[in-house]
Design an enzyme around this catalytic site. Sequence first.
Site, short mmCIF file in Angstrom:
data_model
loop_
_atom_site.label_atom_id
_atom_site.label_comp_id
_atom_site.label_asym_id
_atom_site.label_seq_id
_atom_site.Cartn_x
_atom_site.Cartn_y
_atom_site.Cartn_z
N LYS A 111 0.83 -1.21 0.00
CA LYS A 111 0.00 0.00 0.00
C LYS A 111 0.86 1.26 0.00
CE LYS A 111 -4.23 -1.47 -0.09
NZ LYS A 111 -5.15 -1.15 -1.17
N LYS A 194 -5.90 -16.43 -14.72
CA LYS A 194 -7.29 -16.57 -14.30
C LYS A 194 -8.10 -15.30 -14.52
CE LYS A 194 -6.73 -15.67 -9.40
NZ LYS A 194 -7.05 -16.09 -8.06
N LYS A 197 -10.09 -8.64 -12.89
CA LYS A 197 -10.85 -7.42 -13.13
C LYS A 197 -10.33 -6.59 -14.30
CE LYS A 197 -12.52 -6.96 -8.46
NZ LYS A 197 -11.92 -6.82 -7.16
#
Length: 329
Positions: A111, A194, A197
Amino acid sequence: METVLSGIRPTGNLHLGNYFGAVTNFVKMQHEFNCFFFIADLHSLTTHPTPQDLHGNVKKVLAEYLAAGIDPEIATLYVQSDVREIAELYLLMNMNAYIGELQRTTTFKEKIRTQPDNVNAGLLTYPVLMAADIIIHKANKVPVGKDQEQNLEMARKFANRFNVLYNIDCFPMPEPFNFGKALVKIPGLDGTGKMGKSDGNGIYLYEEPEAIRKKVMRAVTDTGPTEKNSKLTEPVKNLFAIMDVVSTHDTIKHFKEKYKDCTIRYGDLKKQLAEDIIKFTTPIRERIKEIESDEVYLSKVVKMGAEKAIASASKTLKEVKEIIGIKAF
Ligand code: TRP
């Protein structure tokens, strides 16, 4: 009966990968375990969403999970912020969480990289809030993906530290719940890896037929087999993997044979695949819309979830406070 708990980030919508991955397993698990599913709206505040986005996303996620088959009468489905006991336990747990170990958490370090202008204390103590989520219901099992394994490990550490500090067996150690073979991995449309988004890679449950057709028609393929009986190449194998979960056995067999004798036309395969996906998602999409527009139902569900969650959480919090020495006179 063992208690299973999972937190759901109120970001993004469910795609077929989520659906066949975790969500169908949640639907099954609710009959086998004492299940708590909640929407982690407090966690999402670390990224400073607008009030409209926050509320809208919570509602969307609720509607999608309900449409996918979570039964609020069976499982406890709630919104994290409705259970104030979690915030209180979070405060108490913060006293036994050390700055150093929090700073070393991978998700925190990441982050710092991805949102350097907003490295708030909530990010630092994210694993403490997550631990509070879990131990407030004395959860035994937590289904988590790879990215959350360390956070779960921290939850175990904090729970154990509390037990040791007060020399009492208060919290069970929350273990990762591994779906094993039951976890179906759905590949994306971009030829590799896979479903996720990234643009055009995922098909969402709420998507309209036209959008689904467009995405599937644009899926990555190759130039086609030139030798009989050749092995499926990665991008095409991926399309067959999606077919496996939405198409009939006959359809799959038909296109596999066409591939084998080199007469396959990917356009035909994609058209069929798109229609089969649409057939599969349409009832879910309609249900999402129906639930989303039914404010009365939604508020009933949320209220019932909060009641059940608070009953469980307040019991643990009371116990914890007494152990710590916060007692009534
Ligand atoms: N951190 C989790 C995620 O990003 C969401 C979450 C919050 C969670 N609290 C939890 C998951 C407790 C499992 C248990 O996906």
